[in-house]
Scaffold this active site. Structure first.
Site, PDB file in Angstrom:
ATOM      1  N   ARG A  69     -21.815  14.083   2.044  1.00  0.00           N
ATOM      2  CA  ARG A  69     -21.708  13.764   3.467  1.00  0.00           C
ATOM      3  C   ARG A  69     -20.917  14.878   4.161  1.00  0.00           C
ATOM      4  NH1 ARG A  69     -16.971  13.805   3.760  1.00  0.00           N
ATOM      5  NH2 ARG A  69     -17.065  13.583   6.015  1.00  0.00           N
ATOM      6  N   GLY A  70     -20.880  14.759   5.509  1.00  0.00           N
ATOM      7  CA  GLY A  70     -20.264  15.833   6.283  1.00  0.00           C
ATOM      8  C   GLY A  70     -21.370  16.806   6.654  1.00  0.00           C
ATOM      9  N   ALA A  71     -21.390  17.194   7.933  1.00  0.00           N
ATOM     10  CA  ALA A  71     -22.543  17.952   8.429  1.00  0.00           C
ATOM     11  C   ALA A  71     -22.868  19.204   7.603  1.00  0.00           C
ATOM     12  CB  ALA A  71     -22.313  18.294   9.904  1.00  0.00           C
ATOM     13  N   ARG A 131     -30.912  11.140   7.233  1.00  0.00           N
ATOM     14  CA  ARG A 131     -29.904  10.790   8.250  1.00  0.00           C
ATOM     15  C   ARG A 131     -30.305  11.480   9.564  1.00  0.00           C
ATOM     16  NH1 ARG A 131     -23.680  11.025   6.687  1.00  0.00           N
ATOM     17  NH2 ARG A 131     -23.573   9.430   8.318  1.00  0.00           N
ATOM     18  N   GLN A 187     -13.455   7.504   5.539  1.00  0.00           N
ATOM     19  CA  GLN A 187     -13.467   8.908   5.106  1.00  0.00           C
ATOM     20  C   GLN A 187     -12.070   9.540   5.209  1.00  0.00           C
ATOM     21  OE1 GLN A 187     -15.764   7.522   7.091  1.00  0.00           O
ATOM     22  NE2 GLN A 187     -17.777   8.432   6.829  1.00  0.00           N
ATOM     23  N   ASP A 207     -20.654  16.853  14.221  1.00  0.00           N
ATOM     24  CA  ASP A 207     -21.969  16.722  13.586  1.00  0.00           C
ATOM     25  C   ASP A 207     -23.085  17.362  14.399  1.00  0.00           C
ATOM     26  OD1 ASP A 207     -20.305  14.374  12.389  1.00  0.00           O
ATOM     27  OD2 ASP A 207     -21.969  14.789  11.033  1.00  0.00           O
ATOM     28  N   ASN A 221     -19.356  13.346  16.933  1.00  0.00           N
ATOM     29  CA  ASN A 221     -18.637  13.329  15.654  1.00  0.00           C
ATOM     30  C   ASN A 221     -18.423  11.868  15.241  1.00  0.00           C
ATOM     31  OD1 ASN A 221     -17.326  14.848  13.513  1.00  0.00           O
ATOM     32  ND2 ASN A 221     -15.404  13.989  14.266  1.00  0.00           N
ATOM     33  N   LYS A 222     -17.776  11.682  14.122  1.00  0.00           N
ATOM     34  CA  LYS A 222     -17.572  10.350  13.550  1.00  0.00           C
ATOM     35  C   LYS A 222     -17.062   9.355  14.587  1.00  0.00           C
ATOM     36  CE  LYS A 222     -18.388   9.162  10.344  1.00  0.00           C
ATOM     37  NZ  LYS A 222     -19.669   8.437  10.118  1.00  0.00           N
TER      38      LYS A 222
HETATM   39  O1  MRU Z   1     -20.858  10.000   8.213  1.00  0.00           O
HETATM   40  P1  MRU Z   1     -20.205  11.263   7.702  1.00  0.00           P
HETATM   41  O2  MRU Z   1     -19.074  10.996   6.776  1.00  0.00           O
HETATM   42  O3  MRU Z   1     -21.195  12.246   7.165  1.00  0.00           O
HETATM   43  O4  MRU Z   1     -19.587  11.905   9.027  1.00  0.00           O
HETATM   44  C1  MRU Z   1     -18.934  13.139   8.921  1.00  0.00           C
HETATM   45  C2  MRU Z   1     -18.226  13.524  10.149  1.00  0.00           C
HETATM   46  O5  MRU Z   1     -18.310  12.890  11.169  1.00  0.00           O
HETATM   47  C3  MRU Z   1     -17.464  14.809  10.101  1.00  0.00           C
HETATM   48  O6  MRU Z   1     -16.374  14.754  10.948  1.00  0.00           O
HETATM   49  C4  MRU Z   1     -18.410  15.934  10.547  1.00  0.00           C
HETATM   50  O7  MRU Z   1     -19.544  15.961   9.744  1.00  0.00           O
HETATM   51  C5  MRU Z   1     -17.761  17.233  10.517  1.00  0.00           C
HETATM   52  S1  MRU Z   1     -17.756  17.837   8.873  1.00  0.00           S
HETATM   53  C6  MRU Z   1     -17.143  19.345   8.728  1.00  0.00           C
END
Ligand code: MRU
Length: 358
Positions: free
Chosen positions: A59-61, A102, A209, A250, A260-261
């Site tokens: 996970r994470g962009a 996703r 997270q 993201d 973002n999250k």
């Molecule tokens: O749902 P996730 O855990 O994939 O969401 C991730 C985030 O929102 C991060 O803040 C974002 O991807 C930045 S990662 C460098």
């Protein structure tokens, strides 16, 4: 086949996402098991890779983008034909499948488009050579992430000072990328140079997270970290403990609105109230010039059970209650003090500064 080298390990010495030495498997740290177990998975089938992205094992962009690039390369390896046309149509199906894992982080589509570009540009080459080129492109996307995140770390470090309190939301650290992360990269580079930051990690409901991943990786690096519930950000800012907020992204729209999250926009509103600078750290691969503002970004909605059941010994909300579980929100550009990219620190108006780099 999932190979789980699940033996609990001392520390994350591993890149979060990589191609194995034989070039035959996507290797990831299973983030659903952290922080209790550091489990390294070796994934080979498209279904395993799709599931790993959809269930947030990876996970994470930036990490999702790298995983998809390697994933579609592995799909290409398995296509047995010498005919470019047939190869391309089967490749396109595999790409479409992974792209549906996703909807929000644009890095997923960016990486898959880069991989498709290799196939399209090389239709005159034998399919076997196209496969070599796909391998090289996936490796480049992986290696670039390391360089790009380190550059974000360098630029971000210029914005903060030794001893500062930093608040972060979700996980935008090494577990969200290959090796350094985005929003946490300045902290890692600062640490290498002897800085001591005091980090406050929002736990980040519902998937935690912050409490599970950010806390874990910053502790591993010996960075002073305190976990707070999401509703405590105003309290720590009012206490004067936070000198800057660093978050990841993201997808950033052309006007600088940052997706973002879920919960990030609330932090930005509180930071504005208390006069705390709010920095978004993002590689340019996260900038989507095709969407003019945040309203054009698809926000993933996830299962109700993540809110009502997960992490609880027993379901904690009444059976049958309605649940809304958006995974992301939009922070309006005017709440963002600066955007830290691999090319430097961008300031408003973002419509102009983003265009110059993308
Ligand atoms: O749902 P996730 O855990 O994939 O969401 C991730 C985030 O929102 C991060 O803040 C974002 O991807 C930045 S990662 C460098």
């Amino acid at each position: 086949m999932i190979q789980d080298s699940a033996a609990p390990r001392e520390s994350v010495v591993h890149d979060t996402v990589t191609l194995d030495d034989e070039g035959r498997a996507l290797v990831i740290i299973d983030q659903t098991r952290l922080p209790r177990v550091v489990s390294v998975l070796s994934l080979t089938t498209q279904e395993e890779i799709y599931r790993a992205i959809a269930t947030l094992q990876v996970r994470g962009a930036p990490a999702i983008g790298v995983a998809a690039a390697i994933g579609v390369y592995l799909a290409a390896l398995g296509i047995e034909t010498d005919d470019w046309g047939e190869f391309y149509s089967r490749f396109a199906l595999a790409k479409q499948y992974l792209a549906s894992s996703r909807p929000t982080a644009v890095n997923l589509f960016w990486a898959l488009d880069r991989m498709e570009g290799v196939v399209v540009r090389n239709k005159n080459l034998p399919v076997s050579e196209v496969k070599f080129l796909l391998h090289d492109e996936a490796a480049r996307i992986h290696d670039e992430d390391i360089r790009v995140c380190r550059a974000i770390g360098e630029h971000g470090l210029c914005l903060i000072r030794d001893g500062w309190g930093i608040l972060t939301h979700c996980n935008a650290g090494r577990l969200a990328a290959v090796r350094y992360g985005t929003a946490l990269a300045p902290l890692y580079l600062g640490r290498e140079r002897g800085c001591n930051f005091k980090v406050f990690a929002d736990e980040t409901r519902p998937l935690l997270q912050g409490a599970r991943l950010t806390a874990f990786e910053l502790m591993e690096d010996g960075i002073d970290t305190t976990v707070i519930c999401d509703n405590m950000a105003a309290r720590v800012m009012r206490n004067g403990w936070i000198q800057a907020v660093l978050v990841g992204c993201d997808r950033m729209a052309a006007n600088g609105d940052a997706c973002n999250k879920i919960g990030t926009s609330g932090v930005a509103i509180i930071a504005r109230h208390y006069g705390v600078p709010f920095y978004v750290c993002a590689p340019t691969s996260t900038i989507d010039m095709n969407v003019s503002d945040g309203s054009g970004i698809v926000i993933e909605e996830r299962a109700a059970g993540e809110v009502t059941d997960m992490w609880y010994r027993e379901r904690m909300a009444p059976e049958g209650i309605k649940v809304y579980n958006p995974a992301f929100d939009i922070t309006p550009a005017d709440l963002i003090t600066a955007v830290v990219t691999e090319h430097g620190v961008l300031t408003p108006p973002y419509g102009e500064s983003l265009t110059a780099f993308r």
